[in-house]
Design a protein around this motif. Structure first.
Motif, PDB file in Angstrom:
ATOM      1  N   VAL A   1       0.945   5.260  -2.680  1.00 54.94           N
ATOM      2  CA  VAL A   1       0.528   6.507  -2.049  1.00 54.94           C
ATOM      3  C   VAL A   1       0.430   7.635  -3.071  1.00 54.94           C
ATOM      4  CG1 VAL A   1       1.235   8.285  -0.403  1.00 54.94           C
ATOM      5  CG2 VAL A   1       1.382   5.890   0.219  1.00 54.94           C
TER       6      VAL A   1
ATOM      7  N   ARG B   1       8.704   5.740  -6.239  1.00 51.62           N
ATOM      8  CA  ARG B   1       8.420   4.457  -5.579  1.00 51.62           C
ATOM      9  C   ARG B   1       9.282   3.365  -6.196  1.00 51.62           C
ATOM     10  NH1 ARG B   1       2.653   2.322  -7.993  1.00 51.62           N
ATOM     11  NH2 ARG B   1       3.468   1.859 -10.025  1.00 51.62           N
TER      12      ARG B   1
ATOM     13  N   ASN C   1       0.819  -1.207   0.000  1.00 55.90           N
ATOM     14  CA  ASN C   1       0.000   0.000   0.000  1.00 55.90           C
ATOM     15  C   ASN C   1       0.850   1.254   0.000  1.00 55.90           C
ATOM     16  OD1 ASN C   1      -2.365  -1.401  -0.063  1.00 55.90           O
ATOM     17  ND2 ASN C   1      -2.682  -1.321   2.149  1.00 55.90           N
ATOM     18  N   SER C   2       2.025   1.234   0.618  1.00 57.07           N
ATOM     19  CA  SER C   2       2.853   2.422   0.670  1.00 57.07           C
ATOM     20  C   SER C   2       3.435   2.755  -0.692  1.00 57.07           C
ATOM     21  CB  SER C   2       3.980   2.255   1.689  1.00 57.07           C
ATOM     22  OG  SER C   2       4.904   1.294   1.227  1.00 57.07           O
TER      23      SER C   2
END
Length: 121
Positions: A9, A111, A5-6
């Protein structure tokens, strides 16, 4: 190391601000005395925010590198175009939302890739 999930973001931020921009543009389009009530420019901003929301959803689920690069470029063009349209319409809150969306896109770009996440897991 990083939860899945991070890594999404940035895409979630773009989604939230595109929906916020959509709400603001809808308000400006339908509310009398906003200066852009019923104008084509406000309608284009509404459609652009909808497209940005769809791009953000796709960006959150895409796995391939080429597809993510293409979606990021399209999202950047959409953010810049919507920002410019909002400036012409004097809809400053939509401009603020698009700048925050740019920050979310930058977070999405930094990411770790899917391959890097798989090797660290």
């Amino acid at each position: 190391m990083l939860p899945s999930n991070s890594s999404r973001v940035g895409a979630i931020i773009v989604l939230i601000v595109s929906l916020a921009g959509l709400a603001i543009a809808l308000y400006a389009y339908f509310t009398p005395l906003t200066g852009v009530t019923g104008t084509l420019g406000a309608l284009i901003a509404i459609v652009a925010c909808l497209v940005l929301a769809v791009l953000a959803l796709l960006l959150a689920v895409v796995k391939g590198r080429g597809a993510s690069i293409a979606l990021r470029v399209l999202t950047l063009i959409g953010l810049a175009g919507t920002f410019f349209a909002a400036m012409l319409l004097h809809q400053w809150w939509v401009c603020v939302a698009m700048v925050i969306g740019l920050i979310g896109l930058i977070l999405d770009m930094v990411r770790p890739s899917h391959h890097a996440r798989a090797t660290h897991a």
